[in-house]
Structure formats: C-alpha cells, structure tokens
Design an enzyme around this catalytic site. Structure first.
Site, PDB file in Angstrom:
ATOM      1  N   ASP A  10      10.667   5.133  -0.056  1.00  0.00           N
ATOM      2  CA  ASP A  10       9.575   4.182  -0.256  1.00  0.00           C
ATOM      3  C   ASP A  10       8.869   4.029   1.088  1.00  0.00           C
ATOM      4  O   ASP A  10       9.366   4.505   2.120  1.00  0.00           O
ATOM      5  CB  ASP A  10      10.111   2.832  -0.752  1.00  0.00           C
ATOM      6  CG  ASP A  10       9.005   1.806  -0.955  1.00  0.00           C
ATOM      7  OD1 ASP A  10       7.955   2.174  -1.513  1.00  0.00           O
ATOM      8  OD2 ASP A  10       9.166   0.644  -0.543  1.00  0.00           O
ATOM      9  N   SER A  11       7.768   3.296   1.081  1.00  0.00           N
ATOM     10  CA  SER A  11       7.067   3.049   2.337  1.00  0.00           C
ATOM     11  C   SER A  11       7.856   2.102   3.240  1.00  0.00           C
ATOM     12  O   SER A  11       7.589   2.047   4.438  1.00  0.00           O
ATOM     13  CB  SER A  11       5.699   2.436   2.038  1.00  0.00           C
ATOM     14  OG  SER A  11       5.873   1.227   1.327  1.00  0.00           O
ATOM     15  N   CYS A  73       8.537   4.088  -5.335  1.00  0.00           N
ATOM     16  CA  CYS A  73       7.282   3.597  -4.782  1.00  0.00           C
ATOM     17  C   CYS A  73       6.202   3.787  -5.841  1.00  0.00           C
ATOM     18  O   CYS A  73       5.911   4.929  -6.235  1.00  0.00           O
ATOM     19  CB  CYS A  73       6.931   4.400  -3.521  1.00  0.00           C
ATOM     20  SG  CYS A  73       5.342   3.954  -2.807  1.00  0.00           S
ATOM     21  N   GLU A 151       7.645  -7.424   3.560  1.00  0.00           N
ATOM     22  CA  GLU A 151       8.125  -6.719   4.759  1.00  0.00           C
ATOM     23  C   GLU A 151       8.434  -7.702   5.894  1.00  0.00           C
ATOM     24  O   GLU A 151       9.241  -7.415   6.763  1.00  0.00           O
ATOM     25  CB  GLU A 151       7.081  -5.696   5.236  1.00  0.00           C
ATOM     26  CG  GLU A 151       6.967  -4.464   4.349  1.00  0.00           C
ATOM     27  CD  GLU A 151       8.167  -3.505   4.463  1.00  0.00           C
ATOM     28  OE1 GLU A 151       8.733  -3.357   5.554  1.00  0.00           O
ATOM     29  OE2 GLU A 151       8.530  -2.919   3.416  1.00  0.00           O
ATOM     30  N   CYS A 185       4.775  -2.384  -8.208  1.00  0.00           N
ATOM     31  CA  CYS A 185       5.114  -1.974  -6.844  1.00  0.00           C
ATOM     32  C   CYS A 185       6.554  -2.406  -6.626  1.00  0.00           C
ATOM     33  O   CYS A 185       6.933  -3.530  -6.994  1.00  0.00           O
ATOM     34  CB  CYS A 185       4.171  -2.677  -5.863  1.00  0.00           C
ATOM     35  SG  CYS A 185       4.708  -2.612  -4.141  1.00  0.00           S
ATOM     36  N   HIS A 187       8.099  -3.322  -4.119  1.00  0.00           N
ATOM     37  CA  HIS A 187       8.306  -4.496  -3.256  1.00  0.00           C
ATOM     38  C   HIS A 187       8.288  -5.789  -4.079  1.00  0.00           C
ATOM     39  O   HIS A 187       8.890  -6.784  -3.685  1.00  0.00           O
ATOM     40  CB  HIS A 187       7.191  -4.613  -2.208  1.00  0.00           C
ATOM     41  CG  HIS A 187       7.367  -3.735  -1.004  1.00  0.00           C
ATOM     42  ND1 HIS A 187       7.191  -2.374  -1.041  1.00  0.00           N
ATOM     43  CD2 HIS A 187       7.692  -4.041   0.286  1.00  0.00           C
ATOM     44  CE1 HIS A 187       7.385  -1.872   0.171  1.00  0.00           C
ATOM     45  NE2 HIS A 187       7.690  -2.863   0.997  1.00  0.00           N
TER      46      HIS A 187
END
Ligand code: DGL
Length: 278
Positions: A10-11, A73, A151, A185, A187
């Site tokens: 994932d990012s 992702c 994040e 997403c 996240h």
C-alpha cells in the site's frame, strides 16, 4: 501448499487493515508488507505516477520471493488493475472483492463509495458495481483529507478532527440515502467508528481491507497455494521512509510490538519496467 510469503503493499499504513484480517484468518501464512511511506499519498497523484509506483512496489515484493501480490490499495487497484498481467505471480486488488461485498449487502441498491481522488476520478467502483447490476445507483465522493489524518494517527472515535472532516465529506451521501457505503480506500477502515457514527446504524459499511483479505484466502485455497498446516506464520514490514513513525502507529493497529520487524528500503532501486504511462 506453498511455504512462500504473501506480498502485500500500500502507499502507507492503509494496507495493514488487510494484513490484520489476513493474520486473523490465516495465522500460518507468512506476510511481507511494503508501505510506501516516502511517497504517500498516492491518491492525489496522476495515473502515470501511480502506475510507476505500483510497478516498483510489486518489483520489491517479487525480490522477496512472494507467491502472490495483494495491492491492498484502492488507488492502485483502480488505476493499475492490469498490473497483474505483467507479473509472474497471481495479483489481487481490492476492487472486485469490495464491490461484490457491497452488492451482497445492499437492499435498496443505493450504494455510496468513498475513496481517494484518483479512485473516484477513475470511476472504477461505478464500473465494477454496474457490471454486477446495472440497476445499482452509485453515489461517490473523494475524501482527500482522510489518508493524511490516518497517517498522522488522527483516527480515534472521540477525536473531533476526523469527526468534523467526516461530517463534511459524508453529508451528500447521507442526503442520498445510501444503505451501503464502500470504504474504497484501505486507510478508511481505521476511521470506521467515526464513519459509522456519522452515517448512522442503518448503513452497512464495507471494509475494503477486510474483503480483500478474505478474497486472498479464498484464492490461495482454491489454487492450492496456502501455507502448510502448522507453518509458523510471521510478518515482515518494509517502508520507504522512517521506520519509527510507521512502527508506532502500526503496532497500535495490529495490537502487538513491531520492534525490530520494520525495515527501510530504497524503493527507487526497484525497476518500474512496463508500458509507458501518462
Ligand atoms: N490506502 C490507499 C488506497 O486504498 C491510500 C492511497 C493514498 O495514498 O492516497 O487508496
């Protein structure tokens, strides 16, 4: 049976929502995780950049001798779904499993989708849902502040910052009276309690990390690729930026100490060979 690890990328932290579920349902699998923390977020970038990053992420995981690659992702799954055709191992993204779960959950056919700007702009969920049932009515919205909030550790349910942000982003979806909302997403499941408060109890929330992990298990079983019974599972984490920030949030999320198991790599050392992109 295959003893090799499953590669997940994932990012940044978002793919850990899939890892958490993978570990719960397949504790004997070994997992190699790459979070591209040096280049997060992906969702505000161009299609060509995201595709280049995705190829490098996959190249790194292949260097770890993985048996399968999971793009945990939504953004990569939306704009680089064809990456699997270039890879020597099976490739799974979040889009198909998540759309299927939403289709199974909805009663009214009114489905909301939230995701990164690149995901929503790509129309990927609209297409995936229409392919399942053209009568579905889809209402989508990008939520660009959600990834930076997560994040930076702003996802506690009693924190007013994610709450206010969610109220702003989700208002049109509440007005659209959706009965199912895709957290498109990976996240976003970290914000699930906040999203649930804002959307109210009548809306089914579809966690793309969880659905992808369940699809990964099904794939491994159907193809005889699962780890042998009794194999000692384990996880290794790699990031492209500082290990400390990632480790502290990741261990809150996974509920265990990650001390010593997060390593730094230089992702620019990995090739992004493939067709040119814009
Ligand atoms: N977890 C990624 C996704 O599912 C976040 C993308 C980003 O870095 O913006 O889309």
């Amino acid at each position: 049976m295959d003893t090799r690890p499953v590669g997940v990328f994932d990012s940044g932290l978002g793919g850990l929502t899939a890892v958490r579920q993978l570990t719960a349902c397949m504790p004997e699998e070994r997992i190699v995780y790459f979070g591209d923390t040096g280049r997060v977020p992906y969702g505000s970038r161009s299609r060509g950049t995201i595709r280049r990053y995705a190829r490098q992420d996959a190249a790194f995981l292949l260097s770890q001798d993985v048996k399968m690659i999971v793009a945990a992702c939504g953004t990569v799954s939306s704009v680089a779904a064809d990456l699997g055709q270039e890879l020597p191992v099976p490739f799974l993204g979040v889009l198909g499993p998540t759309a299927q779960a939403a289709a199974a959950a909805t009663r009214t056919g009114r489905i909301g989708v939230i995701g990164t700007t690149a995901t929503i702009r790509s129309g990927s969920y609209r297409r995936a849902l229409a392919a399942i049932d053209p009568a579905f009515q889809v209402f989508d919205r990008d939520c660009p502040l959600f990834v930076p909030l997560v994040e930076n550790g702003f996802f506690a349910p009693d924190d007013p910052i994610p709450r206010l942000t969610a109220e702003r982003y989700l208002a049109p979806l509440r007005e659209a009276d959706v009965d199912t909302l895709i957290l498109g997403c990976t996240h976003y499941p970290l914000l699930l309690p906040v999203v649930a408060q804002v959307m109210g109890p009548g809306v089914a929330l579809i966690d793309s990390g969880r659905e992808t992990a369940l699809a990964c298990r099904r794939f491994l079983q159907e193809h005889g690729l699962e780890a042998p019974a009794g194999q000692e599972g384990g996880r290794r984490f790699f990031v492209s930026d500082r290990t400390e920030g990632f480790a502290s949030i990741a261990q809150t999320l996974l509920g265990e100490s990650l001390e010593g198991s997060v390593e730094h790599i230089d992702i620019e050392n990995f090739p992004c060979a493939g067709a040119e992109d814009r």
